[in-house]
Design an enzyme around this catalytic site. Structure first.
Site, PDB file in Angstrom:
ATOM      1  N   ASP A  64      -2.303   9.977   0.720  1.00  0.00           N
ATOM      2  CA  ASP A  64      -2.265   8.379   0.124  1.00  0.00           C
ATOM      3  C   ASP A  64      -3.120   7.671   1.266  1.00  0.00           C
ATOM      4  OD1 ASP A  64      -0.246   6.618  -1.305  1.00  0.00           O
ATOM      5  OD2 ASP A  64      -0.649   5.669   0.432  1.00  0.00           O
ATOM      6  N   ASN A 104      -7.730  -3.490  -1.905  1.00  0.00           N
ATOM      7  CA  ASN A 104      -8.163  -3.876  -3.222  1.00  0.00           C
ATOM      8  C   ASN A 104      -7.988  -5.443  -3.378  1.00  0.00           C
ATOM      9  OD1 ASN A 104      -9.001  -2.495  -5.400  1.00  0.00           O
ATOM     10  ND2 ASN A 104      -7.238  -2.418  -6.547  1.00  0.00           N
ATOM     11  N   HIS A 122     -11.616  -5.196  -7.320  1.00  0.00           N
ATOM     12  CA  HIS A 122     -11.455  -3.766  -7.713  1.00  0.00           C
ATOM     13  C   HIS A 122     -12.689  -2.723  -7.672  1.00  0.00           C
ATOM     14  CE1 HIS A 122      -7.320  -4.599  -9.121  1.00  0.00           C
ATOM     15  NE2 HIS A 122      -7.522  -5.562  -9.560  1.00  0.00           N
ATOM     16  N   ASP A 173     -12.454   0.680  -6.468  1.00  0.00           N
ATOM     17  CA  ASP A 173     -12.803   1.972  -7.334  1.00  0.00           C
ATOM     18  C   ASP A 173     -13.952   2.764  -6.435  1.00  0.00           C
ATOM     19  OD1 ASP A 173     -11.026   1.130  -9.177  1.00  0.00           O
ATOM     20  OD2 ASP A 173     -12.752   0.572 -10.426  1.00  0.00           O
ATOM     21  N   GLU A 202      -3.920   5.623  -5.567  1.00  0.00           N
ATOM     22  CA  GLU A 202      -4.539   5.721  -4.500  1.00  0.00           C
ATOM     23  C   GLU A 202      -4.113   7.191  -4.035  1.00  0.00           C
ATOM     24  OE1 GLU A 202      -1.281   3.214  -2.970  1.00  0.00           O
ATOM     25  OE2 GLU A 202      -2.503   3.444  -4.988  1.00  0.00           O
TER      26      GLU A 202
END
Length: 392
Positions: free
Chosen positions: A260, A268, A273, A277, A304
């Protein structure tokens, strides 16, 4: 007159005194005088298309003459029918060839021995041979992969006896061989036709190389995470199930790692975003690059979170892989100013492994790894925790 009556009524006329015959009128001017007349119609499909007419036999005409001329008429009509049939066949063949040569699919005909007797232009494009190179040569020897030739020969032998077989009336996907020796996937539709007492095979062949490529690509995409390029959760679950079945047979160890990204939501929110990404893609590439064995799998498990399957891996190996991933991702140096504890992005990992002794389920291994991951996050993140799974 007499000639017209033979054609219009389609019946023979015989008279030895035309002058007194009711149909004697209508003889063209200058026509020789008739002292006797015998006329027999020429018929095709019950329609008179002409006649054979005789006139002025000295002794006159009798029934024997009539029978002889009727036989001659029948012979003439049969010859005419054959000529018409031959012309129709030639026309039909010309039309067939014109249509077949415009077709995009290969059209191939083979005789009862499997020798090629027809080959259209599309067949040449698909297989690479010109018609002159294949005519009268064995279809299977030329176009079939070596490993299938015996099976195809047996099928042809059965087909030549009855016109039936596994391929007749079916659309099959097979492998073919081009002139250059390369194999390719093809689709075959085959039918049989009886010609002069022998069964001939007609095959329509389509090159499905592109279709197969698209199918593989669609299958790959269905198992791939669209953002990161690693496996998706669907492939992860299928792979874990398969490895679990193998594990049950071989009794070899199996390890699972759940990873994680620490404080990813804050990352984020701060960077957007698009940066988020890109962060996921970098982490995925890093993990994937560290897995050296073809059997190992990395998948995006959700958001994630990533999951790794490590077949035939015990405690020490799994912990070593997890620690290597943790340090390598931290070394990427992805800035994370929103993290309350670190300036660079870090990850937490939970490791579980299992050496089977009793019956269990793959979900138990996932649950154990998830529990270890939760412990890693509870202990401050950016660390590896593990759990050995045992069932009594």
């Amino acid at each position: 007159g007499l000639w017209g009556r033979v054609v219009t009524e389609g019946k023979p006329v015989i008279t030895n005194n035309p002058r007194t015959h009711p149909d004697s009128l209508g003889v063209p001017e200058g026509h020789p005088g008739l002292t006797a007349f015998l006329g027999v119609p020429l018929k095709l499909e019950d329609r008179a298309v002409g006649l054979i007419g005789l006139g002025n036999k000295e002794q006159g005409y009798n029934e024997t003459d009539l029978r002889n001329i009727e036989e001659l008429s029948l012979a003439f009509c049969e010859a005419l029918r054959l000529k018409q049939t031959e012309a129709a066949l030639k026309d039909s063949e010309a039309r067939f060839r014109a249509i077949a040569d415009l077709a995009h699919d290969a059209i191939i005909m083979a005789d009862q021995n499997g020798n090629i007797i027809y080959w259209n232009q599309a067949a040449g494009k698909i297989f690479g041979y010109k018609a002159g190179e294949v005519m009268e040569k064995n279809l299977h020897e030329l176009l079939a992969p070596e490993r299938f030739k015996e099976e195809y020969r047996e099928g042809l032998e059965a087909f030549s006896k009855s016109g039936n077989g596994k391929a007749v009336g079916q659309t099959l996907e097979l492998e073919g061989v081009r002139k250059d020796g390369s194999e390719f996937p093809l689709e075959l539709s085959m039918s049989g036709v009886l010609i002069q007492g022998s069964w001939h095979a007609i095959g329509i062949v389509r090159d499905i190389t592109e279709r197969k490529r698209m199918e593989k690509e669609l299958e790959r995409l269905s198992y791939q995470d669209g953002l990161t390029g690693v496996a998706n959760r669907r492939l992860f679950e299928q792979t874990l199930d398969r490895e679990w079945q193998r594990l049950a047979r071989s009794k070899s160890p199996l390890a699972l790692i759940l990873l994680d990204i620490d404080y990813f939501k804050a990352f984020n929110d701060r960077y957007g975003h698009q940066k988020g990404d890109e962060c996921l893609r970098q982490v995925a590439r890093c993990i994937d690059g560290l897995l050296k064995r073809p059997a190992d799998l990395v998948a995006r498990y959700g958001g994630e979170e990533f999951a790794l399957i490590l077949p035939e891996t015990g405690a020490n190996g799994a912990r070593a892989v997890a620690e290597k991933i943790r340090s390598e991702i931290q070394a990427l140096g992805i800035a994370h100013a929103s993290s309350p504890v670190a300036e660079q992005l870090t990850v937490s990992l939970g490791v579980a492994w299992f050496v089977p002794t009793t019956s269990s389920a793959p979900e138990d291994l996932v649950a154990a790894a998830d529990e270890a991951l939760y412990q890693a996050k509870s202990d401050g993140r950016n660390r590896v925790r593990w759990k050995e799974v045992t069932w009594q």
